[in-house]
Design an enzyme around this catalytic site. Structure first.
Site, PDB file in Angstrom:
ATOM      1  N   SER A  44       2.619  -1.638  10.793  1.00 32.71           N
ATOM      2  CA  SER A  44       4.022  -1.669  11.213  1.00 32.71           C
ATOM      3  C   SER A  44       4.728  -2.982  10.906  1.00 32.71           C
ATOM      4  O   SER A  44       5.475  -3.517  11.738  1.00 32.71           O
ATOM      5  CB  SER A  44       4.140  -1.322  12.702  1.00 32.71           C
ATOM      6  OG  SER A  44       3.673  -0.014  12.918  1.00 32.71           O
TER       7      SER A  44
ATOM      8  N   ASN B 103       0.856  -1.189   0.000  1.00 41.07           N
ATOM      9  CA  ASN B 103       0.000   0.000   0.000  1.00 41.07           C
ATOM     10  C   ASN B 103       0.892   1.239   0.000  1.00 41.07           C
ATOM     11  O   ASN B 103       1.408   1.631   1.041  1.00 41.07           O
ATOM     12  CB  ASN B 103      -0.914  -0.042   1.235  1.00 41.07           C
ATOM     13  CG  ASN B 103      -1.821   1.178   1.317  1.00 41.07           C
ATOM     14  OD1 ASN B 103      -1.899   1.964   0.362  1.00 41.07           O
ATOM     15  ND2 ASN B 103      -2.504   1.328   2.441  1.00 41.07           N
ATOM     16  N   TRP B 104       1.055   1.818  -1.182  1.00 42.37           N
ATOM     17  CA  TRP B 104       1.964   2.970  -1.307  1.00 42.37           C
ATOM     18  C   TRP B 104       1.373   4.242  -0.692  1.00 42.37           C
ATOM     19  O   TRP B 104       2.059   5.261  -0.599  1.00 42.37           O
ATOM     20  CB  TRP B 104       2.295   3.231  -2.784  1.00 42.37           C
ATOM     21  CG  TRP B 104       3.145   2.185  -3.427  1.00 42.37           C
ATOM     22  CD1 TRP B 104       3.634   1.041  -2.848  1.00 42.37           C
ATOM     23  CD2 TRP B 104       3.609   2.166  -4.785  1.00 42.37           C
ATOM     24  NE1 TRP B 104       4.363   0.321  -3.763  1.00 42.37           N
ATOM     25  CE2 TRP B 104       4.368   0.990  -4.965  1.00 42.37           C
ATOM     26  CE3 TRP B 104       3.450   3.030  -5.870  1.00 42.37           C
ATOM     27  CZ2 TRP B 104       4.967   0.650  -6.181  1.00 42.37           C
ATOM     28  CZ3 TRP B 104       4.043   2.699  -7.091  1.00 42.37           C
ATOM     29  CH2 TRP B 104       4.802   1.524  -7.232  1.00 42.37           C
ATOM     30  N   LYS B 105       0.086   4.184  -0.333  1.00 37.51           N
ATOM     31  CA  LYS B 105      -0.591   5.371   0.216  1.00 37.51           C
ATOM     32  C   LYS B 105      -0.247   6.597  -0.648  1.00 37.51           C
ATOM     33  O   LYS B 105      -0.264   6.504  -1.871  1.00 37.51           O
ATOM     34  CB  LYS B 105      -0.182   5.583   1.679  1.00 37.51           C
ATOM     35  CG  LYS B 105      -0.411   4.336   2.533  1.00 37.51           C
ATOM     36  CD  LYS B 105      -0.278   4.601   4.014  1.00 37.51           C
ATOM     37  CE  LYS B 105      -0.550   3.330   4.791  1.00 37.51           C
ATOM     38  NZ  LYS B 105      -0.589   3.534   6.239  1.00 37.51           N
TER      39      LYS B 105
ATOM     40  N   GLY C  75       1.516   2.558  10.802  1.00 33.66           N
ATOM     41  CA  GLY C  75       2.424   3.679  10.560  1.00 33.66           C
ATOM     42  C   GLY C  75       3.431   3.910  11.665  1.00 33.66           C
ATOM     43  O   GLY C  75       3.940   5.010  11.827  1.00 33.66           O
TER      44      GLY C  75
ATOM     45  N   GLY D 281       2.571  -0.898   4.423  1.00 35.69           N
ATOM     46  CA  GLY D 281       2.567   0.508   4.049  1.00 35.69           C
ATOM     47  C   GLY D 281       3.977   1.050   3.898  1.00 35.69           C
ATOM     48  O   GLY D 281       4.646   0.847   2.885  1.00 35.69           O
TER      49      GLY D 281
ATOM     50  N   GLU E  34      -6.104  -4.758  10.319  1.00 38.37           N
ATOM     51  CA  GLU E  34      -5.131  -3.702  10.614  1.00 38.37           C
ATOM     52  C   GLU E  34      -5.567  -2.935  11.855  1.00 38.37           C
ATOM     53  O   GLU E  34      -6.353  -1.975  11.740  1.00 38.37           O
ATOM     54  CB  GLU E  34      -5.054  -2.716   9.445  1.00 38.37           C
ATOM     55  CG  GLU E  34      -4.620  -3.329   8.136  1.00 38.37           C
ATOM     56  CD  GLU E  34      -4.029  -2.272   7.217  1.00 38.37           C
ATOM     57  OE1 GLU E  34      -2.864  -2.411   6.844  1.00 38.37           O
ATOM     58  OE2 GLU E  34      -4.725  -1.287   6.909  1.00 38.37           O
TER      59      GLU E  34
ATOM     60  N   HIS F 224      -9.962   1.346   4.383  1.00 39.20           N
ATOM     61  CA  HIS F 224      -8.714   1.611   5.093  1.00 39.20           C
ATOM     62  C   HIS F 224      -8.985   2.619   6.222  1.00 39.20           C
ATOM     63  O   HIS F 224      -9.786   3.544   6.055  1.00 39.20           O
ATOM     64  CB  HIS F 224      -7.641   2.153   4.138  1.00 39.20           C
ATOM     65  CG  HIS F 224      -6.286   2.161   4.775  1.00 39.20           C
ATOM     66  ND1 HIS F 224      -5.898   3.146   5.652  1.00 39.20           N
ATOM     67  CD2 HIS F 224      -5.262   1.278   4.711  1.00 39.20           C
ATOM     68  CE1 HIS F 224      -4.677   2.871   6.091  1.00 39.20           C
ATOM     69  NE2 HIS F 224      -4.265   1.737   5.532  1.00 39.20           N
TER      70      HIS F 224
ATOM     71  N   GLU G 294      -7.405   5.061   7.243  1.00 42.21           N
ATOM     72  CA  GLU G 294      -7.161   6.466   6.897  1.00 42.21           C
ATOM     73  C   GLU G 294      -8.353   7.053   6.126  1.00 42.21           C
ATOM     74  O   GLU G 294      -8.533   8.275   6.104  1.00 42.21           O
ATOM     75  CB  GLU G 294      -5.839   6.583   6.114  1.00 42.21           C
ATOM     76  CG  GLU G 294      -4.645   6.395   7.052  1.00 42.21           C
ATOM     77  CD  GLU G 294      -3.394   5.846   6.402  1.00 42.21           C
ATOM     78  OE1 GLU G 294      -3.285   5.848   5.166  1.00 42.21           O
ATOM     79  OE2 GLU G 294      -2.507   5.399   7.160  1.00 42.21           O
TER      80      GLU G 294
HETATM   81  P1  PGA Z   1       2.173   0.599   7.773  1.00 44.49           P
HETATM   82  O1  PGA Z   1       0.736   0.758   7.073  1.00 44.49           O
HETATM   83  O2  PGA Z   1       2.792  -0.657   7.243  1.00 44.49           O
HETATM   84  O3  PGA Z   1       2.902   1.844   7.380  1.00 44.49           O
HETATM   85  O4  PGA Z   1       1.902   0.509   9.242  1.00 44.49           O
HETATM   86  C1  PGA Z   1      -0.089  -0.332   6.821  1.00 44.49           C
HETATM   87  C2  PGA Z   1      -1.382   0.149   6.242  1.00 44.49           C
HETATM   88  O5  PGA Z   1      -1.910   1.175   6.721  1.00 44.49           O
HETATM   89  O6  PGA Z   1      -1.936  -0.443   5.292  1.00 44.49           O
END
Ligand code: PGA
Length: 248
Positions: A210, A6-8, A168, A231, A162, A92, A94
């Site tokens: 993470s 997930n490149w966000k 994050g 991520g 998640e 997600h 976010e």
């Molecule tokens: P992260 O994000 O690996 O940076 O914790 C995972 C995600 O939100 O999909």
């Protein structure tokens, strides 16, 4: 095993995006038991996915609940499928933080299937309270979506567990493999309310939050998941390479 990157909104330019795809292609070519799915931003999806003949597959990070037509600024599943996406991340945290509800996410799941995309449904509690309210939160997130789908589609959803408190951050903040294994059992129990127990047992469940090269292997091996949603550690070639190699 399935690894979704997930490149966000981390990847800011085309050169970086192309470099990350080249890394993923190299890694995918070397491992048979690993499937790699990249989830770039919409413009980078349009840049990388068309004409892609490699083993790497593509996901969108979201899709619209509207249909193709007068919906300024929206991107529908049909458009995503047409440019080469085969999966789409929905729910997600976010996006939930921006106001997406379970009902809206259920609508997006239906739209995804209608367009030929497999939804990767993100669920996870915001925090862990002592009286285990977080289990009810998780159950509601799953049940609202599954209840809206046909039996056939229910069996094809990919669940990404998640926990929001673990996203994050650093490997030390990720869930422990032991706690993850318990949550995976719980998720399968909830799924069994919506499908035959055998189908619930075979559902694809990923973990995200993470994940780093140092904890990826134990999370998969001891956590009982079929893969990872990564991520931050997926947007730096050397880190992502180390992570994927640790799983071979
Ligand atoms: P992260 O994000 O690996 O940076 O914790 C995972 C995600 O939100 O999909």
């Amino acid at each position: 095993m399935l690894i979704v990157a997930n490149w966000k909104a981390y990847v800011g330019n085309r050169e970086e995006a192309k470099k990350l795809l080249a890394t993923a292609k190299r890694l995918a070519g070397k491992t048979r038991k690993l499937s790699l799915v990249l989830a770039p931003s919409f413009p980078h999806l349009g840049l990388l996915a068309p004409g892609n003949r490699s083993k790497v597959k593509f996901a969108a990070q979201d899709l619209s609940e509207t249909s193709v037509g007068p919906a300024t600024g929206e991107v529908q599943g049909e458009i995503l499928y047409d440019i080469g996406a085969r999966y789409v991340i929905i729910g997600h945290s976010e996006r939930r933080a921006l106001g997406e509800t379970d009902a809206l996410i259920a609508e997006k799941a239906k739209r995804a299937f209608a367009a030929g995309l497999i939804p990767i449904l993100c669920v996870g509690e915001r925090e862990r309270d002592e009286d285990a309210q977080y289990l009810a939160e998780l159950r509601a997130q799953l049940s609202t979506v599954y209840a809206a789908l046909s039996p056939r589609d229910r069996s094809r959803v990919i669940v990404a567990y998640e926990p929001v408190w673990a996203i994050g951050r650093r490997a030390e903040d990720a869930i422990t493999p032991h706690d993850l294994a318990e949550m995976v059992l719980y998720i399968r129990k909830v799924l069994a309310d919506h499908m035959p127990p055998k189908t619930a047992k075979a559902a694809t469940i990923l973990y995200g939050g993470s994940v780093e090269p140092g904890n990826a292997r134990s999370l998969v091996k001891e956590g009982g998941v079929e893969g990872l949603l990564v991520g931050r550690a997926s947007v730096e070639s050397a880190t992502f390479t180390a992570l994927v190699k640790s799983l071979r």
